[in-house]
Motif scaffolding. Sequence first.
Motif, PDB file in Angstrom:
ATOM      1  N   ALA A 198       0.833  -1.200   0.000  1.00 24.83           N
ATOM      2  CA  ALA A 198       0.000   0.000   0.000  1.00 24.83           C
ATOM      3  C   ALA A 198       0.872   1.256   0.000  1.00 24.83           C
ATOM      4  O   ALA A 198       0.575   2.233  -0.713  1.00 24.83           O
ATOM      5  N   LEU A 199       1.954   1.260   0.783  1.00 23.53           N
ATOM      6  CA  LEU A 199       2.867   2.399   0.810  1.00 23.53           C
ATOM      7  C   LEU A 199       3.466   2.661  -0.571  1.00 23.53           C
ATOM      8  O   LEU A 199       3.529   3.804  -1.031  1.00 23.53           O
ATOM      9  N   LEU A 200       3.903   1.591  -1.238  1.00 24.89           N
ATOM     10  CA  LEU A 200       4.538   1.750  -2.544  1.00 24.89           C
ATOM     11  C   LEU A 200       3.525   2.129  -3.615  1.00 24.89           C
ATOM     12  O   LEU A 200       3.851   2.901  -4.526  1.00 24.89           O
ATOM     13  N   ARG A 201       2.306   1.602  -3.533  1.00 25.44           N
ATOM     14  CA  ARG A 201       1.280   1.995  -4.505  1.00 25.44           C
ATOM     15  C   ARG A 201       0.949   3.477  -4.366  1.00 25.44           C
ATOM     16  O   ARG A 201       0.576   4.128  -5.342  1.00 25.44           O
ATOM     17  N   GLY A 202       1.081   3.993  -3.151  1.00 24.42           N
ATOM     18  CA  GLY A 202       0.841   5.422  -2.944  1.00 24.42           C
ATOM     19  C   GLY A 202       2.011   6.282  -3.377  1.00 24.42           C
ATOM     20  O   GLY A 202       1.896   7.508  -3.409  1.00 24.42           O
ATOM     21  N   HIS A 203       3.138   5.655  -3.707  1.00 27.98           N
ATOM     22  CA  HIS A 203       4.330   6.380  -4.165  1.00 27.98           C
ATOM     23  C   HIS A 203       4.909   5.671  -5.388  1.00 27.98           C
ATOM     24  O   HIS A 203       6.091   5.339  -5.440  1.00 27.98           O
ATOM     25  N   LYS A 204       4.055   5.418  -6.385  1.00 33.00           N
ATOM     26  CA  LYS A 204       4.472   4.634  -7.550  1.00 33.00           C
ATOM     27  C   LYS A 204       5.650   5.265  -8.285  1.00 33.00           C
ATOM     28  O   LYS A 204       6.592   4.576  -8.688  1.00 33.00           O
ATOM     29  N   GLN A 205       5.601   6.582  -8.485  1.00 32.38           N
ATOM     30  CA  GLN A 205       6.683   7.221  -9.244  1.00 32.38           C
ATOM     31  C   GLN A 205       8.004   7.144  -8.485  1.00 32.38           C
ATOM     32  O   GLN A 205       9.066   6.975  -9.095  1.00 32.38           O
ATOM     33  N   LEU A 206       7.940   7.255  -7.179  1.00 31.84           N
ATOM     34  CA  LEU A 206       9.153   7.107  -6.370  1.00 31.84           C
ATOM     35  C   LEU A 206       9.727   5.701  -6.547  1.00 31.84           C
ATOM     36  O   LEU A 206      10.940   5.531  -6.736  1.00 31.84           O
ATOM     37  N   MET A 228      23.820  -4.736  -5.882  1.00 30.58           N
ATOM     38  CA  MET A 228      22.901  -5.205  -4.846  1.00 30.58           C
ATOM     39  C   MET A 228      23.151  -4.552  -3.480  1.00 30.58           C
ATOM     40  O   MET A 228      22.190  -4.079  -2.845  1.00 30.58           O
ATOM     41  N   PRO A 229      24.386  -4.490  -2.972  1.00 34.31           N
ATOM     42  CA  PRO A 229      24.568  -3.848  -1.657  1.00 34.31           C
ATOM     43  C   PRO A 229      24.101  -2.399  -1.642  1.00 34.31           C
ATOM     44  O   PRO A 229      23.442  -1.958  -0.699  1.00 34.31           O
ATOM     45  N   GLY A 230      24.432  -1.652  -2.691  1.00 37.87           N
ATOM     46  CA  GLY A 230      23.993  -0.263  -2.762  1.00 37.87           C
ATOM     47  C   GLY A 230      22.494  -0.146  -2.914  1.00 37.87           C
ATOM     48  O   GLY A 230      21.881   0.809  -2.417  1.00 37.87           O
ATOM     49  N   ALA A 231      21.868  -1.124  -3.595  1.00 37.54           N
ATOM     50  CA  ALA A 231      20.414  -1.108  -3.736  1.00 37.54           C
ATOM     51  C   ALA A 231      19.746  -1.296  -2.377  1.00 37.54           C
ATOM     52  O   ALA A 231      18.742  -0.651  -2.078  1.00 37.54           O
ATOM     53  N   VAL A 232      20.292  -2.175  -1.545  1.00 38.19           N
ATOM     54  CA  VAL A 232      19.745  -2.370  -0.194  1.00 38.19           C
ATOM     55  C   VAL A 232      19.913  -1.093   0.625  1.00 38.19           C
ATOM     56  O   VAL A 232      18.992  -0.680   1.343  1.00 38.19           O
ATOM     57  N   ALA A 233      21.087  -0.457   0.511  1.00 36.54           N
ATOM     58  CA  ALA A 233      21.329   0.784   1.260  1.00 36.54           C
ATOM     59  C   ALA A 233      20.373   1.883   0.809  1.00 36.54           C
ATOM     60  O   ALA A 233      19.760   2.572   1.633  1.00 36.54           O
ATOM     61  N   GLY A 234      20.219   2.045  -0.503  1.00 36.49           N
ATOM     62  CA  GLY A 234      19.316   3.069  -1.014  1.00 36.49           C
ATOM     63  C   GLY A 234      17.872   2.788  -0.663  1.00 36.49           C
ATOM     64  O   GLY A 234      17.095   3.713  -0.357  1.00 36.49           O
ATOM     65  N   ALA A 235      17.480   1.510  -0.701  1.00 34.38           N
ATOM     66  CA  ALA A 235      16.107   1.149  -0.352  1.00 34.38           C
ATOM     67  C   ALA A 235      15.831   1.413   1.123  1.00 34.38           C
ATOM     68  O   ALA A 235      14.701   1.744   1.502  1.00 34.38           O
ATOM     69  N   THR A 236      16.846   1.285   1.962  1.00 33.04           N
ATOM     70  CA  THR A 236      16.669   1.612   3.380  1.00 33.04           C
ATOM     71  C   THR A 236      16.380   3.096   3.554  1.00 33.04           C
ATOM     72  O   THR A 236      15.502   3.483   4.341  1.00 33.04           O
ATOM     73  N   LEU A 237      17.099   3.930   2.828  1.00 32.50           N
ATOM     74  CA  LEU A 237      16.832   5.373   2.874  1.00 32.50           C
ATOM     75  C   LEU A 237      15.428   5.687   2.366  1.00 32.50           C
ATOM     76  O   LEU A 237      14.715   6.516   2.939  1.00 32.50           O
ATOM     77  N   MET A 238      15.004   4.993   1.292  1.00 30.97           N
ATOM     78  CA  MET A 238      13.660   5.201   0.770  1.00 30.97           C
ATOM     79  C   MET A 238      12.619   4.738   1.783  1.00 30.97           C
ATOM     80  O   MET A 238      11.578   5.398   1.974  1.00 30.97           O
ATOM     81  N   ALA A 239      12.879   3.615   2.441  1.00 32.50           N
ATOM     82  CA  ALA A 239      11.946   3.112   3.442  1.00 32.50           C
ATOM     83  C   ALA A 239      11.761   4.121   4.576  1.00 32.50           C
ATOM     84  O   ALA A 239      10.656   4.279   5.106  1.00 32.50           O
ATOM     85  N   ARG A 240      12.841   4.789   4.944  1.00 27.00           N
ATOM     86  CA  ARG A 240      12.752   5.807   5.994  1.00 27.00           C
ATOM     87  C   ARG A 240      11.791   6.921   5.583  1.00 27.00           C
ATOM     88  O   ARG A 240      11.001   7.400   6.391  1.00 27.00           O
ATOM     89  N   GLU A 241      11.851   7.320   4.314  1.00 23.27           N
ATOM     90  CA  GLU A 241      10.917   8.350   3.847  1.00 23.27           C
ATOM     91  C   GLU A 241       9.479   7.829   3.863  1.00 23.27           C
ATOM     92  O   GLU A 241       8.548   8.551   4.257  1.00 23.27           O
ATOM     93  N   LEU A 242       9.283   6.589   3.441  1.00 24.23           N
ATOM     94  CA  LEU A 242       7.937   6.035   3.359  1.00 24.23           C
ATOM     95  C   LEU A 242       7.244   6.012   4.714  1.00 24.23           C
ATOM     96  O   LEU A 242       6.018   6.154   4.789  1.00 24.23           O
ATOM     97  N   VAL A 243       8.021   5.831   5.783  1.00 25.70           N
ATOM     98  CA  VAL A 243       7.422   5.799   7.126  1.00 25.70           C
ATOM     99  C   VAL A 243       7.604   7.118   7.856  1.00 25.70           C
ATOM    100  O   VAL A 243       7.321   7.215   9.058  1.00 25.70           O
ATOM    101  N   GLY A 244       8.080   8.151   7.157  1.00 21.35           N
ATOM    102  CA  GLY A 244       8.153   9.483   7.737  1.00 21.35           C
ATOM    103  C   GLY A 244       9.353   9.750   8.611  1.00 21.35           C
ATOM    104  O   GLY A 244       9.305  10.630   9.475  1.00 21.35           O
ATOM    105  N   GLU A 245      10.457   9.035   8.394  1.00 22.03           N
ATOM    106  CA  GLU A 245      11.671   9.248   9.175  1.00 22.03           C
ATOM    107  C   GLU A 245      12.661  10.103   8.392  1.00 22.03           C
ATOM    108  O   GLU A 245      12.530  10.286   7.177  1.00 22.03           O
ATOM    109  N   GLU A 246      13.665  10.609   9.096  1.00 15.70           N
ATOM    110  CA  GLU A 246      14.710  11.389   8.448  1.00 15.70           C
ATOM    111  C   GLU A 246      15.475  10.523   7.454  1.00 15.70           C
ATOM    112  O   GLU A 246      15.694   9.338   7.695  1.00 15.70           O
TER     113      GLU A 246
END
Length: 268
Positions: A198-206, A228-246
């Motif tokens: 649901a979070l990703l569907r609400g941010h499809k372009q992201l 792959m390692p950088g993708a995991v690191a970048g996805a962690t930063l994106m996840a922080r935005e999705l849940v409203g963290e810095e």
Amino acid sequence: MRDLGRGFGYLMKGQRWVAQHGKQYGVGLLPGLITLLLYAGALVALGLWGADLVDWATPFADDWSSPWAGLFRGFLTALLFALALLLSVLTFTAVTLLIGQPFYESLSEKVDISVSGYAPESGLPLWRELLISARDSLRILVRALVWGVLLFALGFIPVVGQTVIPVVGFCVTGFFLVEELTGVALQRRGVELRERLALLRGHKQLAWGFGTPLAVAFLVPFVAVFLMPGAVAGATLMARELVGEETAATTATAPAADDPDDATAGRS
């Protein structure tokens, strides 16, 4: 369009993060290399014995006149290999994340610590986290396979199948890649699969901005391993935005290159 750019920006930030943390990058390469060897072995075996498998599965074509039996079986062999390649692309991330769960959990935690000084924890034992990850990956895989079969069939439509459908396919694959990758960080935060989707569907372009170029790059197996390692690191930063963290470090001084935990001590 701005979200597309921000999504791509997270992908680049993740690659920069692992470039600055060489130890984490080196450890993060291991699961991808293991998965690559497994997939390469399976594809080589299919290339060597795929035709024999098709011959065995189509005994009804034994009595067909030449050249129809050869053409039919040759088409099925090519189709089988194409489906195997598609399945490899769709499942590479899921299998790599499953194999490398402890490695990527550690990498994702280090990213969290480098940004905020602490890393959320699920509080679950490792075996339970692996079980949840495997279950969620299977659910995503089923969804991805349904889309894959549909898009593969639509690919036979003249013109549209050779232009529009491949673009749609990369976007769909990219979306599922992002779900798998952000799942490493979001699972630690107790976010269930349904809520993650649901979070990703609400941010499809992201998600597309992050996942679509990654899906294109992942067509080259060696590139997938190194990204792959950088993708995991970048996805962690994106996840922080999705849940409203810095998503940016809160201190002016960067932590040591290979030990983000030092940042926690500096904030004590």
